[in-house]
Motif scaffolding. Structure first.
Motif, PDB file in Angstrom:
ATOM      1  N   GLU A  49      23.161 -62.453   2.483  1.00 26.41           N
ATOM      2  CA  GLU A  49      22.922 -61.611   3.866  1.00 26.41           C
ATOM      3  C   GLU A  49      22.211 -62.661   4.492  1.00 26.41           C
ATOM      4  O   GLU A  49      22.134 -63.057   5.305  1.00 26.41           O
ATOM      5  CB  GLU A  49      21.430 -60.355   3.315  1.00 26.41           C
ATOM      6  CG  GLU A  49      21.390 -59.887   4.819  1.00 26.41           C
ATOM      7  CD  GLU A  49      20.596 -58.798   4.439  1.00 26.41           C
ATOM      8  OE1 GLU A  49      20.386 -58.049   3.795  1.00 26.41           O
ATOM      9  OE2 GLU A  49      19.902 -57.810   5.407  1.00 26.41           O
ATOM     10  N   LYS A  53      22.339 -69.129   4.816  1.00 27.61           N
ATOM     11  CA  LYS A  53      22.295 -69.866   6.605  1.00 27.61           C
ATOM     12  C   LYS A  53      21.326 -71.134   6.687  1.00 27.61           C
ATOM     13  O   LYS A  53      20.806 -71.303   5.041  1.00 27.61           O
ATOM     14  CB  LYS A  53      21.023 -69.128   7.006  1.00 27.61           C
ATOM     15  CG  LYS A  53      22.016 -67.935   7.238  1.00 27.61           C
ATOM     16  CD  LYS A  53      21.202 -66.463   7.988  1.00 27.61           C
ATOM     17  CE  LYS A  53      22.267 -64.846   8.361  1.00 27.61           C
ATOM     18  NZ  LYS A  53      21.355 -63.607   8.358  1.00 27.61           N
ATOM     19  N   HIS A  86      28.324 -66.731   5.057  1.00 23.44           N
ATOM     20  CA  HIS A  86      27.631 -66.598   5.816  1.00 23.44           C
ATOM     21  C   HIS A  86      25.884 -67.278   6.469  1.00 23.44           C
ATOM     22  O   HIS A  86      25.555 -67.159   4.856  1.00 23.44           O
ATOM     23  CB  HIS A  86      27.699 -64.765   6.474  1.00 23.44           C
ATOM     24  CG  HIS A  86      26.925 -64.315   7.186  1.00 23.44           C
ATOM     25  ND1 HIS A  86      27.259 -64.762   9.219  1.00 23.44           N
ATOM     26  CD2 HIS A  86      25.745 -63.946   8.184  1.00 23.44           C
ATOM     27  CE1 HIS A  86      26.739 -63.744   9.520  1.00 23.44           C
ATOM     28  NE2 HIS A  86      25.230 -63.988   9.086  1.00 23.44           N
ATOM     29  N   GLU A 135      27.659 -65.710  16.526  1.00 21.06           N
ATOM     30  CA  GLU A 135      27.194 -65.056  17.868  1.00 21.06           C
ATOM     31  C   GLU A 135      27.051 -66.184  18.945  1.00 21.06           C
ATOM     32  O   GLU A 135      26.159 -66.296  19.995  1.00 21.06           O
ATOM     33  CB  GLU A 135      26.169 -64.273  16.958  1.00 21.06           C
ATOM     34  CG  GLU A 135      25.924 -63.249  16.457  1.00 21.06           C
ATOM     35  CD  GLU A 135      24.809 -62.255  16.572  1.00 21.06           C
ATOM     36  OE1 GLU A 135      23.608 -62.710  16.316  1.00 21.06           O
ATOM     37  OE2 GLU A 135      24.611 -62.033  14.718  1.00 21.06           O
ATOM     38  N   GLN A 216      30.637 -57.208  14.513  1.00 21.11           N
ATOM     39  CA  GLN A 216      30.222 -56.648  12.872  1.00 21.11           C
ATOM     40  C   GLN A 216      29.758 -55.490  13.262  1.00 21.11           C
ATOM     41  O   GLN A 216      29.857 -54.903  12.568  1.00 21.11           O
ATOM     42  CB  GLN A 216      29.178 -57.844  13.982  1.00 21.11           C
ATOM     43  CG  GLN A 216      29.194 -59.472  14.241  1.00 21.11           C
ATOM     44  CD  GLN A 216      27.385 -59.868  14.310  1.00 21.11           C
ATOM     45  OE1 GLN A 216      26.425 -59.390  14.451  1.00 21.11           O
ATOM     46  NE2 GLN A 216      27.312 -61.076  14.647  1.00 21.11           N
ATOM     47  N   GLU A 249      29.715 -56.411   9.492  1.00 18.25           N
ATOM     48  CA  GLU A 249      28.622 -56.115   9.278  1.00 18.25           C
ATOM     49  C   GLU A 249      27.809 -55.029   9.486  1.00 18.25           C
ATOM     50  O   GLU A 249      27.168 -54.213  10.066  1.00 18.25           O
ATOM     51  CB  GLU A 249      27.233 -56.788  10.598  1.00 18.25           C
ATOM     52  CG  GLU A 249      27.739 -58.338  10.407  1.00 18.25           C
ATOM     53  CD  GLU A 249      26.644 -59.188  11.197  1.00 18.25           C
ATOM     54  OE1 GLU A 249      25.676 -58.709  11.383  1.00 18.25           O
ATOM     55  OE2 GLU A 249      26.806 -60.485  10.786  1.00 18.25           O
ATOM     56  N   TRP A 291      26.368 -54.043   6.455  1.00 20.77           N
ATOM     57  CA  TRP A 291      25.447 -54.694   6.369  1.00 20.77           C
ATOM     58  C   TRP A 291      24.873 -54.286   5.069  1.00 20.77           C
ATOM     59  O   TRP A 291      23.136 -53.774   5.764  1.00 20.77           O
ATOM     60  CB  TRP A 291      24.833 -55.031   7.662  1.00 20.77           C
ATOM     61  CG  TRP A 291      24.137 -56.603   7.681  1.00 20.77           C
ATOM     62  CD1 TRP A 291      22.903 -56.598   8.266  1.00 20.77           C
ATOM     63  CD2 TRP A 291      25.234 -57.655   7.393  1.00 20.77           C
ATOM     64  NE1 TRP A 291      22.946 -58.354   8.430  1.00 20.77           N
ATOM     65  CE2 TRP A 291      24.184 -58.504   7.894  1.00 20.77           C
ATOM     66  CE3 TRP A 291      26.169 -57.876   7.175  1.00 20.77           C
ATOM     67  CZ2 TRP A 291      24.290 -59.717   7.501  1.00 20.77           C
ATOM     68  CZ3 TRP A 291      26.302 -59.684   7.136  1.00 20.77           C
ATOM     69  CH2 TRP A 291      25.442 -60.128   7.061  1.00 20.77           C
TER      70      TRP A 291
HETATM   71  O1  9MR Z   1      20.106 -58.727   8.009  1.00 22.36           O
HETATM   72  C1  9MR Z   1      18.840 -60.021   8.112  1.00 22.36           C
HETATM   73  C2  9MR Z   1      18.141 -60.280   8.532  1.00 22.36           C
HETATM   74  O2  9MR Z   1      17.966 -59.710   6.882  1.00 22.36           O
HETATM   75  C3  9MR Z   1      17.501 -61.400   8.375  1.00 22.36           C
HETATM   76  O3  9MR Z   1      16.638 -61.578   8.679  1.00 22.36           O
HETATM   77  C4  9MR Z   1      18.417 -62.366  10.046  1.00 22.36           C
HETATM   78  C5  9MR Z   1      17.949 -63.770  10.164  1.00 22.36           C
HETATM   79  O4  9MR Z   1      18.332 -64.822   9.231  1.00 22.36           O
HETATM   80  O5  9MR Z   1      19.792 -61.808   9.838  1.00 22.36           O
HETATM   81  C6  9MR Z   1      20.033 -60.420   9.680  1.00 22.36           C
HETATM   82  O6  9MR Z   1      21.499 -60.700   9.848  1.00 22.36           O
HETATM   83  C7  9MR Z   1      21.879 -60.816  10.251  1.00 22.36           C
HETATM   84  C8  9MR Z   1      23.564 -61.714  10.820  1.00 22.36           C
HETATM   85  O7  9MR Z   1      23.341 -62.867  10.331  1.00 22.36           O
HETATM   86  C9  9MR Z   1      23.921 -62.506  11.776  1.00 22.36           C
HETATM   87  N1  9MR Z   1      24.586 -60.275  12.717  1.00 22.36           N
HETATM   88  C10 9MR Z   1      23.527 -60.618  12.952  1.00 22.36           C
HETATM   89  C11 9MR Z   1      22.440 -59.539  11.702  1.00 22.36           C
HETATM   90  C12 9MR Z   1      21.160 -58.713  11.679  1.00 22.36           C
HETATM   91  O8  9MR Z   1      20.285 -59.154  12.043  1.00 22.36           O
END
Ligand code: 9MR
Length: 349
Positions: A49, A53, A86, A135, A216, A249, A291
């Motif tokens: 999750e 990154k 991811h 995105e 997603q 997601e 997700w």
């Molecule tokens: O669920 C994720 C959240 O806990 C994090 O703070 C955030 C930033 O890294 O990302 C969220 O996940 C996102 C995903 O990476 C991309 N699509 C939207 C998701 C929800 O915001």
């Protein structure tokens, strides 16, 4: 690796179905035995999750923090699970130091090349599918592409370059673009679908190494019904380009959060059923990732509520409730993916 396409119980499959997966955090799995059990019972694929990154992996230029991602990959390996990587490039998860460099030296590709080399070098063998760009679409931008730090530094071809760069370091992984806001019948999402399809067509025409897309599917009960006549042609257009489709997601944001829990859970399950009835009719859909698994860990708990929503309690948009008890939507998903019929058929992988 296990046969991810077999899902949780291949013997009950109507057909070799799409894999089932979830976004997870290794710290949460390690802290909670019931969550770990649920992951192992239900998932053939895991998506980190947060931990893969850029801002998590490399918060400072020389500061690599690979512990959590390594831990997740080791857990997946130990249990024969696939990993979705991811994500390599996402504006929102780009660390401040990298953004500053990109702004200072626009056009200098080395920063991306170095990052891809390091991350794909480390996780190349463990990850079967990468969200190379996350995105990229903005329905309000004239060309439909979000004005990300990468777009500003390199122009619109950054997506194609990123795909080539990823392919150079990950020759066997499936390379994917992942985005949201394609699900409903409203002008914004109509434009988003059109912009995404335009981008995919351009990339295929130019020979970019794109293998698939991630849809997603952050569903939202306030956005109206899901319509086959809108969604099915969208999936077909993607499939006709020779691309695979992963639902990456899935979750559901409730609208009012009012009424009894049973009624609320039924609404969530029915919405997901409607979505999967359409999505899984498309043979190019290779997998379905939620997700998170438990409402307890859902990012939606931190999202602004709908104006009319009951402010107490949790959003109930994931397969398990806050106490890790499966809800109706859990069975909806199991049945859609594997043909399981209800609680009595729950079996371990
Ligand atoms: O669920 C994720 C959240 O806990 C994090 O703070 C955030 C930033 O890294 O990302 C969220 O996940 C996102 C995903 O990476 C991309 N699509 C939207 C998701 C929800 O915001």
């Amino acid at each position: 690796m296990s046969d991810a396409r077999g899902g949780m119980d291949a013997t009950k499959s109507r057909r070799p179905g799409p894999y089932l997966g979830a976004a997870v955090r290794i710290d949460q799995i390690e802290a909670d035995a019931r969550l770990a059990e649920a992951v192992l019972r239900d998932c053939a694929s895991l998506t980190p999750e947060i931990d893969m990154k850029w801002d998590a992996l490399q918060p400072g230029p020389g500061d690599w923090r690979t512990g959590p991602a390594d831990g997740l990959v080791a857990f997946a390996r130990r249990h024969g699970l696939e990993v979705r990587g991811h994500t390599l490039l996402w504006d929102q998860s780009t660390p401040a130091w990298a953004k500053a460099r990109l702004e200072r030296a626009p056009g200098d590709w080395k920063i991306v090349a170095d990052y891809f080399q390091a991350v794909l070098g480390r996780y190349g063998d463990a990850v079967s599918e990468w969200d190379v760009v996350n995105e990229p679409i903005d329905s309000e931008a004239p060309d439909g592409l979000r004005a990300t730090v990468f777009q500003k530094a390199y122009g619109p071809t950054y997506i194609e370059r990123a795909l080539h760069e990823a392919r150079a370091h990950a020759p066997n992984a499936r390379l994917v673009l992942n985005d949201y806001g394609f699900d409903y019948d409203n002008p914004v999402e109509h434009q988003r679908r059109a912009a995404f399809l335009r981008l995919l067509e351009q990339l295929k025409t130019s020979g970019a190494p794109l293998d698939g897309v991630g849809v997603q599917a952050h569903l939202d009960l306030s956005k109206g019904p899901l319509k086959r006549e809108i969604l099915a042609p969208f999936f077909t257009r993607i499939a006709d380009l020779g691309l695979s489709i992963a639902i990456t997601e899935l979750d559901v944001k409730e609208d009012g959060r009012r009424g009894g829990v049973a009624e609320r859970d039924r609404k969530v399950a029915d919405h997901v059923q409607a979505y999967l009835d359409i999505a899984l009719d498309q043979p190019s859909v290779t997998g379905l990732t939620t997700w998170g698994l438990s409402d307890r860990h859902s990012w939606l708990q931190k999202q602004p509520l709908h104006p009319s929503a009951n402010p107490t309690g949790m959003n109930r948009g994931l397969p398990y409730d806050g106490a890790l008890e499966p809800k109706p939507v859990y069975w909806t998903i199991q049945q859609a993916v594997s043909g399981a019929k209800g609680p009595s058929t729950l079996t371990s992988r």
